[in-house]
Design an enzyme around this catalytic site. Structure first.
Site, PDB file in Angstrom:
ATOM      1  N   THR A 296       6.110 -11.649  -4.716  1.00 19.45           N
ATOM      2  CA  THR A 296       4.909 -11.152  -4.033  1.00 19.45           C
ATOM      3  C   THR A 296       4.420  -9.893  -4.711  1.00 19.45           C
ATOM      4  O   THR A 296       5.161  -9.184  -5.386  1.00 19.45           O
ATOM      5  CB  THR A 296       5.148 -10.800  -2.552  1.00 19.45           C
ATOM      6  OG1 THR A 296       6.144  -9.784  -2.484  1.00 19.45           O
ATOM      7  CG2 THR A 296       5.570 -12.007  -1.748  1.00 19.45           C
TER       8      THR A 296
ATOM      9  N   GLY B  52       2.415  -6.772  -3.350  1.00 18.42           N
ATOM     10  CA  GLY B  52       1.777  -6.060  -2.244  1.00 18.42           C
ATOM     11  C   GLY B  52       0.956  -4.900  -2.769  1.00 18.42           C
ATOM     12  O   GLY B  52       0.902  -4.667  -3.976  1.00 18.42           O
ATOM     13  N   ALA B  53       0.329  -4.165  -1.867  1.00 22.42           N
ATOM     14  CA  ALA B  53      -0.483  -3.034  -2.281  1.00 22.42           C
ATOM     15  C   ALA B  53       0.390  -1.946  -2.903  1.00 22.42           C
ATOM     16  O   ALA B  53      -0.021  -1.247  -3.819  1.00 22.42           O
ATOM     17  CB  ALA B  53      -1.248  -2.468  -1.088  1.00 22.42           C
ATOM     18  N   GLU B  54       1.609  -1.821  -2.397  1.00 19.13           N
ATOM     19  CA  GLU B  54       2.480  -0.742  -2.836  1.00 19.13           C
ATOM     20  C   GLU B  54       3.598  -1.203  -3.769  1.00 19.13           C
ATOM     21  O   GLU B  54       4.082  -0.441  -4.587  1.00 19.13           O
ATOM     22  CB  GLU B  54       3.123  -0.070  -1.617  1.00 19.13           C
ATOM     23  CG  GLU B  54       2.170   0.772  -0.799  1.00 19.13           C
ATOM     24  CD  GLU B  54       1.872   2.114  -1.461  1.00 19.13           C
ATOM     25  OE1 GLU B  54       2.715   2.601  -2.225  1.00 19.13           O
ATOM     26  OE2 GLU B  54       0.777   2.656  -1.215  1.00 19.13           O
TER      27      GLU B  54
ATOM     28  N   ARG C  16       5.905  -4.577  -5.833  1.00 11.53           N
ATOM     29  CA  ARG C  16       6.046  -5.963  -6.277  1.00 11.53           C
ATOM     30  C   ARG C  16       7.474  -6.396  -6.024  1.00 11.53           C
ATOM     31  O   ARG C  16       8.401  -5.612  -6.168  1.00 11.53           O
ATOM     32  CB  ARG C  16       5.793  -6.073  -7.780  1.00 11.53           C
ATOM     33  CG  ARG C  16       4.397  -5.740  -8.179  1.00 11.53           C
ATOM     34  CD  ARG C  16       4.285  -5.827  -9.699  1.00 11.53           C
ATOM     35  NE  ARG C  16       3.307  -4.861 -10.138  1.00 11.53           N
ATOM     36  CZ  ARG C  16       3.286  -4.315 -11.348  1.00 11.53           C
ATOM     37  NH1 ARG C  16       4.193  -4.652 -12.237  1.00 11.53           N
ATOM     38  NH2 ARG C  16       2.360  -3.450 -11.660  1.00 11.53           N
TER      39      ARG C  16
ATOM     40  N   ASP D 269       7.136  -1.702  10.508  1.00 12.98           N
ATOM     41  CA  ASP D 269       6.252  -2.798  10.087  1.00 12.98           C
ATOM     42  C   ASP D 269       6.878  -4.145  10.472  1.00 12.98           C
ATOM     43  O   ASP D 269       7.038  -5.036   9.644  1.00 12.98           O
ATOM     44  CB  ASP D 269       6.020  -2.720   8.568  1.00 12.98           C
ATOM     45  CG  ASP D 269       4.937  -3.681   8.092  1.00 12.98           C
ATOM     46  OD1 ASP D 269       4.128  -4.135   8.931  1.00 12.98           O
ATOM     47  OD2 ASP D 269       4.900  -3.985   6.887  1.00 12.98           O
TER      48      ASP D 269
END
Ligand SMILES: Nc1ncnc2c1ncn2[C@@H]1O[C@H](COP(=O)(O)OP(=O)(O)O)[C@@H](O)[C@H]1O
Ligand SMILES: [Mg+2]
Lengths: 291, 201
Positions: free
Chosen positions: A40, A42-44, A46, A183
Site C-alpha cells: 500500500t 498511504g499519504a504518510e 509505504r 485510527d
C-alpha cells in the site's frame, strides 16, 4: 520527480508488481531472494512485503519517505519520532500479550520499521466479502438483500457475531495495557487464519465457511499513544464505530452490541469507557446536526 | 586423508550486499574458553570472530538478527566498537552498555557453549570458508553442533533464567500461562528480537 506524486497516491491495485513507481528505500536495495512488493501507498507511509534475514521469513516493511513539502529538519525529526513511537508501542503491546505484529528491526533515521508479516486479509475485506455473499444468498431466496439489516439473530450470522466479539476483545486488551490506537478501523486489523487445528471449536458440524475465521491482529500504530484516559478510549471506540458504519452499513446495529460485549469481557474498566462512549456519540450527533 | 568435519554453516542474508557472507558454527562443552577469551583481549587478529555465549541465545533467528544489524551498522560507518564482530555481540544486547554486552552475550573464560560467527567481506579479505573451518577445528576444543533451533533445544544450550533477566521478560506474567511449549518459546523469541530492535531507542 517522485516528490510530486506522493500527495496523490495511485490506488494500490494499480501498482504493477515488477515496476515500482517509487525508488525503493535504501534498506531494500540489496539483493533478496524475492523482490519486495509494494502493498500500500498511504499519504504518510509505504508498506512493502519482503523478507527478513532468510528467504523463509516474510516481513512487512513500513517506510516513511521524506516529505518534500515539509521543512527538511522538521520532517526528519517527525519521521524519527513516528517510527520510534510506533516501534515502542508495538513492542509494549506484544510484551503485554496484545495481538500485534512483532517488531524485527527499526532504523528511525532512515525512516523504516521492519515487522512480522501477518498473513490473511484486513478484517474489512473479510467482512465485506461475507456481507456480499450473504446478500447473494438472500437474493437467491427471493428476498430483497439490501433492505434487511444484519442483526445477528439468525443462525447464519453466527460467524459475524463471533468475529465482532473477537474485535471487541482485542481492542479491550489493548486499552487495558494503556494504549489507545488513534485510527481504529477494520482496515487496521488483520484477520489472520488459524493454524491447522488451532482454531476454537465453534460448534460447527456441517461444512463451514472459513471466511471470517482467524485471530484479530491490530496493526498500524502510527497514530497511537500511551494513555489510560477513558475519554481517549471512548474516542477510539467511537472512531471504530463510525468507520464500521460507513464501510459495513448493513451490519451497523449488530456491531455496537457485540463489540461492547467482547470489550467488556476483556477489560474490567469497560463500563466507564462505554458510558463515556455515550457522551462522545451525543457530541458527534450534535456536531453533525450543526455542520 | 578424510575431508575435515564441516563445523561452519555459510549463510547469505537477505538485504545484505553479496560482498558480505556469514559463517556460523556452534560448539558445546568447550574446554578452552579461557584461551579463546585471551585471544580476544590481546586482539589477536587471527581470532577476530564474534564469540557468543550460547547460554544467552534463544534461537537462530536472534543470532542472525544481531549479525544483520551489525552489518548495517558497519555499512553505514557508525560502528561503536573495534570491528563488525564485536558489533555483533553488542547487537544482541537490549541496551547501549558496551562492556555489559560483552559480559552478558560474549565469551567469558567460563563459557561452556559457544556460537561463533564470522562475516567475510570481499574483496578486503583473503580468508576462505574452508580456512575458517580448519582454523576453528584446530583451536576450539569442543563438540560441533548444527546451528539449528532443534539442536539448540535438544542440547539445552539456552539458560532461560538468564535470557529472561537480560531481556526483562520476568515481569511478562502471561507467558507462564502459555501451555504450548513451542508457542511459548516462539513468543519469547520475538520479545527478545523486539528488545534488540529497540536497543537504545
Ligand atoms: N504486519 C503486517 N503484515 C501484513 N500486512 C500488513 C502489515 N502491516 C500492514 N499491512 C498491510 O498494509 C496496509 C497498510 O499498513 P498500515 O500500517 O495500516 O499503514 P498506513 O498508515 O498507510 O495505513 C494494511 O492495511 C495491511 O493491508
Ligand atoms: Mg492503515
Amino acid at each position: 520527480m517522485a516528490a510530486a506524486v506522493i500527495e496523490e497516491p495511485p490506488s494500490s491495485s494499480s501498482i504493477p508488481k515488477d515496476e515500482h513507481e517509487f525508488p525503493l528505500p535504501a534498506v531494500l536495495t540489496y539483493p533478496s531472494s524475492t523482490p519486495p512488493t509494494l502493498v500500500t501507498q498511504g499519504a504518510e507511509a509505504r508498506l512493502y512485503q519482503t523478507t527478513y534475514l532468510l528467504p523463509s521469513i516474510p516481513s512487512a516493511l513500513k517506510y516513511r519517505p521524506p516529505k518534500p513539502w515539509r521543512h527538511p529538519v522538521l520532517d526528519a525529526r517527525l519521521t524519527r519520532h513516528r517510527i520510534l513511537a510506533e516501534a515502542r508501542i508495538l513492542v509494549k503491546c506484544r510484551r503485554e500479550g496484545v495481538p500485534v505484529p512483532a517488531v524485527y528491526a527499526a532504523d528511525e533515521s532512515a525512516g523504516w520499521l521492519m515487522m512480522e508479516w501477518i498473513g490473511g486479509v484486513p478484517a474489512r475485506v473479510g467482512i465485506n466479502e461475507w456481507l456480499r455473499r450473504r446478500k447473494e444468498t438472500e437474493e437467491a431466496q427471493g428476498n430483497e438483500g439490501d433492505a434487511t439489516p444484519v442483526t445477528g439473530d439468525k443462525e447464519e450470522d453466527k460467524d459475524l457475531v463471533a468475529l465482532m466479539r473477537r474485535i471487541g476483545s482485542a481492542v479491550g486488551r489493548m486499552h487495558k495495557v494503556g494504549i489507545v490506537h488513534g485510527d481504529l478501523t477494520t482496515s487496521n486489523m488483520m484477520l489472520r487464519p488459524w493454524e491447522e487445528g488451532k482454531g476454537p471449536s465453534n460448534g460447527h458440524t456441517v461444512a463451514h465457511d472459513p471466511l471470517l475465521d482467524g485471530d484479530i491482529v491490530i496493526i498500524d500504530f502510527g497514530l497511537a499513544s500511551q494513555s489510560s484516559s477513558d475519554e481517549d478510549r471512548a474516542v477510539d471506540l467511537y472512531v471504530l464505530e463510525r468507520a464500521f458504519a460507513s464501510t459495513h452499513p448493513r451490519a451497523e446495529g449488530l456491531f455496537s452490541a457485540v463489540l461492547e460485549s467482547g470489550y467488556r469481557e476483556a477489560f474490567k474498566q469497560a463500563s466507564v469507557v462505554l458510558k463515556k462512549l455515550e457522551e462522545v456519540r451525543m457530541r458527534g450527533r450534535k456536531r453533525s446536526m450543526i455542520g | 586423508m578424510a575431508s575435515p568435519t564441516k563445523v561452519l554453516e555459510t549463510i547469505q542474508l537477505e538485504h545484505v550486499p553479496s560482498t558480505h557472507t556469514v559463517h556460523i558454527g556452534v560448539f558445546k562443552d568447550v574446554e578452552n574458553s579461557e584461551f579463546l577469551h585471551q585471544q580476544l583481549l590481546s586482539r589477536n587478529a587471527e581470532f577476530e570472530y564474534a564469540f557468543i555465549d550460547a547460554s544467552s541465545v534463544t534461537s537462530r533467528f536472534q543470532v542472525l538478527a544481531a549479525i544483520y544489524k551489525a552489518i548495517t551498522i558497519q555499512l553505514s560507518g557508525a560502528m561503536k566498537t573495534p570491528n563488525i564482530h564485536s558489533e555483533i555481540v553488542c547487537s544482541l544486547s537490549p541496551n547501549n552498555n558496551i562492556s555489559e554486552a560483552y559480559r552478558r552475550f560474549g565469551i567469558t573464560p567460563s563459557s561452556k557453549h559457544l556460537i561463533i560467527a564470522k562475516v567475510l567481506i570481499t574483496p578486503q579479505t583473503t580468508l576462505t570458508p574452508s580456512a575458517l573451518n580448519e582454523h576453528l577445528l584446530a583451536h576450539v576444543k569442543g563438540m560441533p553442533v548444527p546451528f539449528t533451533d532443534e539442536a539448540l533445544q535438544a542440547e539445552q544450550l539456552t539458560d532461560w533464567a538468564k535470557v529472561r533477566k537480560y531481556y526483562k521478560l520476568n515481569n511478562v506474567g502471561w507467558l507462564d500461562g502459555v501451555k504450548d511449549e513451542t508457542e511459548k518459546r516462539r513468543e519469547m523469541e520475538v520479545l527478545v528480537l523486539g528488545g534488540m530492535a529497540l536497543r537504545g531507542l
